[in-house]
Scaffold this active site. Structure first.
Site, PDB file in Angstrom:
ATOM      1  N   HIS A 136       0.836  -1.205   0.000  1.00 25.09           N
ATOM      2  CA  HIS A 136       0.000   0.000   0.000  1.00 25.09           C
ATOM      3  C   HIS A 136       0.872   1.258   0.000  1.00 25.09           C
ATOM      4  CE1 HIS A 136      -3.934  -1.886   0.167  1.00 25.09           C
ATOM      5  NE2 HIS A 136      -3.383  -2.801   0.929  1.00 25.09           N
ATOM      6  N   GLY A 156      -8.181 -15.608  -7.498  1.00 23.99           N
ATOM      7  CA  GLY A 156      -8.651 -14.845  -6.333  1.00 23.99           C
ATOM      8  C   GLY A 156      -7.670 -14.869  -5.174  1.00 23.99           C
ATOM      9  N   ALA A 157      -6.409 -15.209  -5.424  1.00 23.43           N
ATOM     10  CA  ALA A 157      -5.446 -15.352  -4.331  1.00 23.43           C
ATOM     11  C   ALA A 157      -4.626 -14.088  -4.123  1.00 23.43           C
ATOM     12  CB  ALA A 157      -4.518 -16.526  -4.607  1.00 23.43           C
ATOM     13  N   LEU A 212      -2.500 -12.808  -6.334  1.00 24.80           N
ATOM     14  CA  LEU A 212      -1.188 -12.913  -6.985  1.00 24.80           C
ATOM     15  C   LEU A 212      -1.232 -12.280  -8.378  1.00 24.80           C
ATOM     16  CD1 LEU A 212      -0.276 -16.541  -5.823  1.00 24.80           C
ATOM     17  CD2 LEU A 212       0.458 -14.379  -4.795  1.00 24.80           C
ATOM     18  N   GLU A 256      -6.875  -1.113 -16.386  1.00 24.44           N
ATOM     19  CA  GLU A 256      -7.533  -1.533 -15.147  1.00 24.44           C
ATOM     20  C   GLU A 256      -8.237  -0.342 -14.477  1.00 24.44           C
ATOM     21  OE1 GLU A 256      -5.916  -4.725 -13.414  1.00 24.44           O
ATOM     22  OE2 GLU A 256      -7.063  -4.589 -11.576  1.00 24.44           O
ATOM     23  N   ASP A 306       1.708  -3.989  -9.584  1.00 26.34           N
ATOM     24  CA  ASP A 306       1.486  -5.319 -10.151  1.00 26.34           C
ATOM     25  C   ASP A 306       1.914  -5.363 -11.613  1.00 26.34           C
ATOM     26  OD1 ASP A 306       0.342  -5.579  -7.695  1.00 26.34           O
ATOM     27  OD2 ASP A 306      -1.728  -5.665  -8.416  1.00 26.34           O
TER      28      ASP A 306
END
Ligand code: GLA
Length: 389
Positions: free
Chosen positions: A33, A123-124, A126, A161, A173
């Site tokens: 963050h 959904g992990a 990663l 995104e 990411d």
């Protein structure tokens, strides 16, 4: 890869020249963050990721198929109508990337057929979505011979995104997935985009990802709330400090001026962002000196700060990390956005199996969920694998 090529042929026909591409997932070692706060992050690319087979078409159609979502069949659209549609689900990511390339002025002269297969656990946390964005970017560059460098593709993928899918993520990411390098992590200044690829030589230690299997659920709204609170705190601090981002603030400066942030919660969020950024820079220094223990200690402090000040951990991530601490991990913390997803730990190589067994057991006892464990292999960033006919 063989199955994906076969699937492509079954869905789209086997004629013509095709190519196979790959983009990894990512895991962040420390610096959480901090990206949208103008701070540092330290992620690496994984050896798991998203494969894509692609072929140019002669018309303007764009067709997508994913082996991960076979029930959705072929999703079809055309170059002049790339709009976000709920029912297109996962295909909004590659669609968004094509749309953003167009908006940025890159010429996509014909349509294309694209088949995907991903082996990142879903959904992990990663970054399977950033992985699909970057694999689409390298497909476009290669198929249409575009002159666009990787950092530009990273930015376009992030914008896809933000602007197309509507998730307000930072740049970590996409950057890790685009610029990753085998056996290296990337120290990235998210404000300037200056970066340094740092070799990860842990000698007698290994990195282990533990998936809590708690899906991220409400995460997106809380993610945006944290961003807003940090913006509020930054504005308050700017009354007294000449700073552009929270990444410009040193710990002592923050301590001396934090009272100008009236809202208690916003103050805690900012404290995390400031301390985590400095912690990340120190952690990488320790690693470069070969001091894995000190790096691990800062990972632990990162988790505590994410738990108490940023409040993005939750019962499952805390249970997994505490179990890892009890089992003697050199360092362990949540990784990614939080609220669920994965932890990352540094563990002695000769303890890997007993660590997995015992942390798994404790975690299940505390939460009723069954965790999954993976020994991290750090791989290369997004690239073409091969041409084939
Ligand atoms: C998600 C976002 C990243 C970053 C992390 C938290 O993964 O996509 O941009 O903000 O959360 O560090």
């Amino acid at each position: 890869m063989k199955e994906l090529k076969q699937t492509f042929n079954e869905q789209f026909g086997e004629e013509g020249e095709k190519a196979l591409f790959f983009a990894p997932g990512r895991v962040n070692l420390i610096g959480e963050h901090t990206d949208y706060n103008g701070g540092h992050v330290f992620p690496c690319a994984l050896s798991v990721g998203t494969y894509a087979v692609a072929r140019k078409r002669e018309d303007q159609k764009v067709r997508f198929y994913s082996m991960n979502f076979p029930n959705q069949g072929i999703i079809e659209t055309s170059l002049d109508s790339l709009f976000y549609k709920d029912q297109d689900d996962w295909a909004n990511y590659p669609k968004g990337v094509i749309a953003l390339f167009q908006r940025a002025g890159y010429t996509i002269p014909t349509g294309l057929d694209l088949a995907f297969y991903g082996n990142i656990p879903n959904g992990a946390g990663l970054s399977s979505s950033a992985s699909i964005e970057l694999v689409t970017s390298v497909v476009l560059r290669d198929l249409f011979g575009l002159s666009v460098d990787m950092v530009e593709m990273v930015k376009l993928s992030q914008r896809a995104e933000n602007e197309f899918v509507g998730v307000n993520c930072g740049i970590m990411d996409q950057f890790a997935i685009g610029m990753g390098k085998k056996d290296h992590a990337i120290l990235l200044n998210c404000d300037t985009l200056h970066y340094k690829q740092t070799p990860i030589k842990l000698e007698s230690h290994a990195l282990i990802i533990a998936n809590t299997k708690k899906r991220r659920g409400l995460a997106d709204s809380k993610y945006n709330e944290r961003r807003t609170q940090c913006e509020e705190a930054l504005k308050a601090l700017q009354q007294e400090l000449a700073i552009d981002t929270l990444g410009d603030v040193k710990e002592e400066q923050f301590d001396a001026h934090q009272h100008v942030i009236r809202d208690q919660e916003a103050r805690k969020r900012a404290r995390h962002a400031v301390y985590e950024n400095r912690r990340t820079m120190k952690a990488v220094d320790f690693l470069n000196e070969g001091n894995v223990e000190a790096f691990g200690q800062l990972m632990n402090e990162s988790h505590v700060s994410l738990r108490d000040d940023y409040e993005v951990t939750g019962k499952e991530l805390d249970a997994m990390v505490e179990a890892a601490w009890e089992e003697g991990a050199v360092g362990s913390r949540m990784t990614g956005a939080g609220f669920g997803g994965c932890t990352i730990s540094i563990v002695k190589k000769d303890h890997i199996q007993s660590f997995i067994d015992r942390v798994g057991e404790t975690y299940t006892m505390k939460t009723g969920l069954e965790g999954d464990f993976y020994v991290v292999e750090i791989g290369d960033g997004a690239h073409k694998v091969e041409d084939f006919a």
